[in-house]
Design a protein around this motif. Structure first.
Motif, PDB file in Angstrom:
ATOM      1  N   MET A 125       0.832  -1.207   0.000  1.00  0.00           N
ATOM      2  CA  MET A 125       0.000   0.000   0.000  1.00  0.00           C
ATOM      3  C   MET A 125       0.872   1.265   0.000  1.00  0.00           C
ATOM      4  SD  MET A 125      -3.143   0.942   2.528  1.00  0.00           S
ATOM      5  CE  MET A 125      -2.117   0.854   3.982  1.00  0.00           C
ATOM      6  N   PHE A 126       0.498   2.217  -0.825  1.00  0.00           N
ATOM      7  CA  PHE A 126       1.231   3.473  -0.876  1.00  0.00           C
ATOM      8  C   PHE A 126       0.635   4.484   0.117  1.00  0.00           C
ATOM      9  CE2 PHE A 126       1.888   1.576  -5.047  1.00  0.00           C
ATOM     10  CZ  PHE A 126       3.268   1.676  -5.162  1.00  0.00           C
ATOM     11  N   ALA A 127       1.475   5.418   0.553  1.00  0.00           N
ATOM     12  CA  ALA A 127       0.973   6.487   1.419  1.00  0.00           C
ATOM     13  C   ALA A 127       0.097   7.434   0.604  1.00  0.00           C
ATOM     14  CB  ALA A 127       2.132   7.240   2.049  1.00  0.00           C
ATOM     15  N   ILE A 128       0.560   7.726  -0.590  1.00  0.00           N
ATOM     16  CA  ILE A 128      -0.214   8.580  -1.493  1.00  0.00           C
ATOM     17  C   ILE A 128      -0.228   7.928  -2.870  1.00  0.00           C
ATOM     18  CG2 ILE A 128      -0.370  10.847  -2.607  1.00  0.00           C
ATOM     19  CD1 ILE A 128       1.313  11.974  -0.274  1.00  0.00           C
ATOM     20  N   GLU A 129      -1.397   7.780  -3.436  1.00  0.00           N
ATOM     21  CA  GLU A 129      -1.488   7.215  -4.782  1.00  0.00           C
ATOM     22  C   GLU A 129      -2.551   7.987  -5.558  1.00  0.00           C
ATOM     23  OE1 GLU A 129      -2.490   3.082  -4.848  1.00  0.00           O
ATOM     24  OE2 GLU A 129      -2.104   2.896  -6.999  1.00  0.00           O
ATOM     25  N   THR A 130      -2.171   8.499  -6.709  1.00  0.00           N
ATOM     26  CA  THR A 130      -3.166   9.206  -7.527  1.00  0.00           C
ATOM     27  C   THR A 130      -3.247   8.563  -8.910  1.00  0.00           C
ATOM     28  OG1 THR A 130      -1.725  10.806  -8.625  1.00  0.00           O
ATOM     29  CG2 THR A 130      -2.439  11.361  -6.413  1.00  0.00           C
ATOM     30  N   LYS A 131      -4.439   8.599  -9.471  1.00  0.00           N
ATOM     31  CA  LYS A 131      -4.628   8.117 -10.842  1.00  0.00           C
ATOM     32  C   LYS A 131      -5.285   9.219 -11.662  1.00  0.00           C
ATOM     33  CE  LYS A 131      -4.941   3.180 -10.075  1.00  0.00           C
ATOM     34  NZ  LYS A 131      -5.858   2.570  -9.080  1.00  0.00           N
ATOM     35  N   THR A 132      -4.624   9.632 -12.709  1.00  0.00           N
ATOM     36  CA  THR A 132      -5.096  10.695 -13.609  1.00  0.00           C
ATOM     37  C   THR A 132      -5.768  11.857 -12.851  1.00  0.00           C
ATOM     38  OG1 THR A 132      -7.255   9.669 -14.020  1.00  0.00           O
ATOM     39  CG2 THR A 132      -5.453   9.084 -15.516  1.00  0.00           C
ATOM     40  N   LEU A 133      -5.073  12.274 -11.793  1.00  0.00           N
ATOM     41  CA  LEU A 133      -5.607  13.365 -10.963  1.00  0.00           C
ATOM     42  C   LEU A 133      -5.599  14.685 -11.741  1.00  0.00           C
ATOM     43  CD1 LEU A 133      -6.541  14.374  -8.158  1.00  0.00           C
ATOM     44  CD2 LEU A 133      -4.145  14.729  -7.611  1.00  0.00           C
ATOM     45  N   THR A 134      -6.781  15.302 -11.817  1.00  0.00           N
ATOM     46  CA  THR A 134      -6.936  16.499 -12.645  1.00  0.00           C
ATOM     47  C   THR A 134      -7.720  17.573 -11.912  1.00  0.00           C
ATOM     48  OG1 THR A 134      -6.956  15.143 -14.636  1.00  0.00           O
ATOM     49  CG2 THR A 134      -7.847  17.365 -14.862  1.00  0.00           C
ATOM     50  N   LYS A 135      -7.279  18.826 -12.055  1.00  0.00           N
ATOM     51  CA  LYS A 135      -8.067  19.956 -11.538  1.00  0.00           C
ATOM     52  C   LYS A 135      -8.175  21.034 -12.600  1.00  0.00           C
ATOM     53  CE  LYS A 135     -10.375  22.303  -8.606  1.00  0.00           C
ATOM     54  NZ  LYS A 135     -11.569  21.779  -7.904  1.00  0.00           N
ATOM     55  N   LYS A 136      -9.412  21.379 -12.907  1.00  0.00           N
ATOM     56  CA  LYS A 136      -9.633  22.462 -13.860  1.00  0.00           C
ATOM     57  C   LYS A 136     -10.304  23.627 -13.140  1.00  0.00           C
ATOM     58  CE  LYS A 136      -9.948  19.815 -18.099  1.00  0.00           C
ATOM     59  NZ  LYS A 136     -10.786  18.793 -18.696  1.00  0.00           N
ATOM     60  N   PHE A 137      -9.824  24.844 -13.374  1.00  0.00           N
ATOM     61  CA  PHE A 137     -10.523  26.053 -12.943  1.00  0.00           C
ATOM     62  C   PHE A 137     -11.124  26.664 -14.198  1.00  0.00           C
ATOM     63  CE2 PHE A 137      -7.026  25.742  -9.807  1.00  0.00           C
ATOM     64  CZ  PHE A 137      -7.785  25.586  -8.666  1.00  0.00           C
ATOM     65  N   LYS A 138     -12.418  26.513 -14.350  1.00  0.00           N
ATOM     66  CA  LYS A 138     -13.058  26.929 -15.608  1.00  0.00           C
ATOM     67  C   LYS A 138     -12.305  26.319 -16.792  1.00  0.00           C
ATOM     68  CE  LYS A 138     -15.492  30.869 -13.826  1.00  0.00           C
ATOM     69  NZ  LYS A 138     -14.688  31.535 -12.754  1.00  0.00           N
ATOM     70  N   GLU A 139     -11.683  27.148 -17.648  1.00  0.00           N
ATOM     71  CA  GLU A 139     -10.973  26.606 -18.811  1.00  0.00           C
ATOM     72  C   GLU A 139      -9.564  26.151 -18.468  1.00  0.00           C
ATOM     73  OE1 GLU A 139     -12.514  26.042 -21.860  1.00  0.00           O
ATOM     74  OE2 GLU A 139     -14.106  26.478 -20.410  1.00  0.00           O
ATOM     75  N   LYS A 140      -9.012  26.763 -17.421  1.00  0.00           N
ATOM     76  CA  LYS A 140      -7.607  26.547 -17.059  1.00  0.00           C
ATOM     77  C   LYS A 140      -7.390  25.178 -16.396  1.00  0.00           C
ATOM     78  CE  LYS A 140      -3.446  27.598 -15.611  1.00  0.00           C
ATOM     79  NZ  LYS A 140      -2.335  27.952 -16.474  1.00  0.00           N
ATOM     80  N   THR A 141      -6.521  24.369 -16.977  1.00  0.00           N
ATOM     81  CA  THR A 141      -6.168  23.100 -16.339  1.00  0.00           C
ATOM     82  C   THR A 141      -4.948  23.323 -15.451  1.00  0.00           C
ATOM     83  OG1 THR A 141      -6.983  21.924 -18.260  1.00  0.00           O
ATOM     84  CG2 THR A 141      -5.615  20.679 -16.738  1.00  0.00           C
ATOM     85  N   ALA A 142      -5.169  23.316 -14.146  1.00  0.00           N
ATOM     86  CA  ALA A 142      -4.084  23.597 -13.210  1.00  0.00           C
ATOM     87  C   ALA A 142      -3.261  22.348 -12.950  1.00  0.00           C
ATOM     88  CB  ALA A 142      -4.640  24.141 -11.902  1.00  0.00           C
ATOM     89  N   VAL A 143      -3.939  21.198 -12.918  1.00  0.00           N
ATOM     90  CA  VAL A 143      -3.258  19.917 -12.712  1.00  0.00           C
ATOM     91  C   VAL A 143      -3.815  18.950 -13.740  1.00  0.00           C
ATOM     92  CG1 VAL A 143      -2.906  17.992 -11.137  1.00  0.00           C
ATOM     93  CG2 VAL A 143      -2.901  20.326 -10.251  1.00  0.00           C
TER      94      VAL A 143
END
Ligand code: ATP
Ligand code: MG
Lengths: 244, 240
Positions: B1-19
């Motif tokens: 088990m990992f402490a932190i594991e992300t899969k295709t983690l994405t954050k959009k602010f309106k049009e702007k893709t921050a992550v």
């Protein structure tokens, strides 16, 4: 609940360390009480038994200002980032804010009664009951502040709160009977909660419970609960979207 | 088990893709440094990992717990020192520590507070109101507070920003002592800090996680002579 209490302790400290607003909320109503009793206006409205309840409700309306200021300022500060990742729940915040203002209500009431007694109000045990009632009535003003503070930023929320204070003055019947202005105005006042607040306090304080109608209680309770629920919803939403 | 594991983690602010669709696997006890130019998406990534904001899409698992379903449990085991110093300004340093201990309902409250005072040498400012402290001291208090619940996972967003050389070295020592015991993700703009503290380094640019590896690996891969050059080459795509 322990978290709410812990949070309210911090809020109360925050409040008393910004003494200007607290002093204002104590001095202004006391000053009005003093003035209107000294100049002895020949109107029933200004009898000490009738005017003191108005002053109590007027004093409570400052809680709207305090609460909205605190909430909107908190929302703008990065402290809320820290609290946002902590296990605090929305209800912990809301009750934490509410609890911190109860001491203010108690202090206000005691001071108002001391001055009112000086102007001839008879001391009675119903005063103790009145203090308890004031705490309940105060909830309305606190939740209005919560709602304003959650909806608006720290520039907009305080002026909007002042409007609430003005509304209390003009629609609660503390200075003049609502019928004086006209039918429509009187009707609107009946559906705003401020006159009901004054009537409830009046009935309890003067031992004349019969003047409190069911409508007064219903209007007060409905406003308080609806605004409380709304502010919980908005606060929760904003808590995430402010950082979004 | 990992402490932190992300899969295709994405954050959009309106049009702007921050992550942008980040995949990360961080081991328990690892110290992971997240580097990147201004606006690369480091803070946004930390905000999502630390339950502050919701991802637009993708998954996050913290110690195997799902960020959406087990939010409350996750909150108990992590803490953050935000990029902007986060303390209650009208409270004294001591009151700040007590307040946050109450927020986390710490059992051995006084003991924990004394420990933090000792580690961060807070004694000389303990009675001062937070807003009257210098920027560096505020930052130290803010970092001290983030250890109050003995987090298993700690996020430090530019922890040494505004610290003098001595305070910075002292903080490094504190971080090194925590290393291996808890999982730490930190961001920094100081290359030597990332190099000397971290097990692995991730480099972000424009929301993408471009490369991950130890500093040696990254230097070798980019065929440069030191880590600073490696970072510049990777972050700019070889333009500079
Ligand atoms: N609340 C927001 N609304 C809109 N855009 C945002 C918001 N927060 C961040 N952004 C944008 O997302 C991008 C990533 O920002 P972020 O703060 O994660 O960068 P960073 O890597 O931490 O940069 P720095 O090194 O300057 O701290 C930036 O382009 C920023 O403008
Ligand atoms: Mg950042």
């Amino acid at each position: 609940m322990m978290r709410a209490l812990n949070f309210s302790k911090r809020n109360f400290k925050e409040l008393i360390r910004d003494p200007l607003s607290t002093i204002f909320a104590l001095i202004l109503p006391l000053f009005l009480l003093f003035i209107f009793q000294t100049i002895k206006i020949p109107s029933e409205q200004f009898n000490i038994e009738n005017f003191t309840p108005g002053i109590i409700v007027f004093g409570s309306s400052f809680l709207t200002l305090f609460t909205s200021m605190l909430v909107s300022k908190d929302r703008a500060s990065s402290l809320l980032i820290r609290l946002g990742v902590s296990p605090m729940k929305t209800t912990d915040y809301i009750f934490g804010y509410v609890l911190s203002f109860i001491p203010v209500i108690i202090i206000q009431n005691i001071l108002f009664f001391i001055l009112a007694c000086f102007f001839g109000l008879q001391f009675s045990y119903s005063m103790i009951l009145t203090v308890l009632t004031s705490i309940i009535i105060g909830m309305l003003y606190i939740v209005i502040g919560l709602l304003l503070g959650s909806c608006f930023n720290d520039k907009t929320a305080p002026p909007l709160s002042s409007i609430i204070i003005q509304l209390v003055c003009f629609t609660s019947g503390m200075y003049f009977p609502k019928e004086m202005v006209g039918d429509i105005f009187a009707k609107i006042c009946g559906y705003l909660p401020f006159e009901s607040c004054v009537t409830i306090i009046k009935g309890i304080m003067n031992n004349t419970i019969e003047i409190i109608s069911l409508k007064n209680i219903v209007v007060f309770v409905v406003y308080t609960i609806v605004i409380l629920v709304l502010s919980i919803i908005v606060f929760k939403k904003k808590m995430i979207s402010d950082n979004n | 088990m990992f402490a932190i594991e992300t899969k295709t983690l994405t954050k959009k602010f309106k049009e702007k893709t921050a992550v942008n669709a980040i995949n990360l696997k961080i081991n328990k006890g690892e110290l992971f440094a997240l580097l990147g130019t201004n606006g690369a998406g480091k803070t946004t990534t930390i905000k999502m990992l630390s339950t502050l904001i919701l991802p637009t899409s993708g998954d996050i698992k913290i110690n195997g717990l799902d960020i959406l379903k087990d939010r409350q449990k996750i909150k108990e085991i992590l803490n953050v020192s935000p990029q902007e110093t986060a303390i209650a300004s009208n409270l004294t340093v001591m009151e700040n520590l007590e307040f946050m201990a109450g927020v986390y309902q710490i059992k051995n409250k006084q003991q924990k507070i004394d420990e933090l005072i000792k580690i961060f040498k807070l004694n000389e400012v303990i009675k001062q109101k937070a807003k009257t402290l210098s920027g560096g001291w505020q930052r130290k208090v803010s970092i001290a507070i983030s250890l109050i619940n003995e987090p298993k996972i700690l996020f430090l967003d530019e922890p040494t920003l505004g610290l003098d050389v001595i305070s910075r070295k002292e903080l490094w020592k504190v971080i090194k002592e925590l290393k291996g015991k808890i999982t730490i993700m930190l961001t920094t703009h100081y290359m030597e800090e990332a190099e000397s503290l971290s097990d692995r380094i991730g480099i972000m640019a424009n929301g993408d996680l471009i490369d991950v590896g130890t500093s040696e690996e990254l230097i070798k891969k980019s065929n440069t002579k030191d880590f600073e050059d490696a970072f510049v080459k990777i972050a700019t795509g070889g333009e500079l």
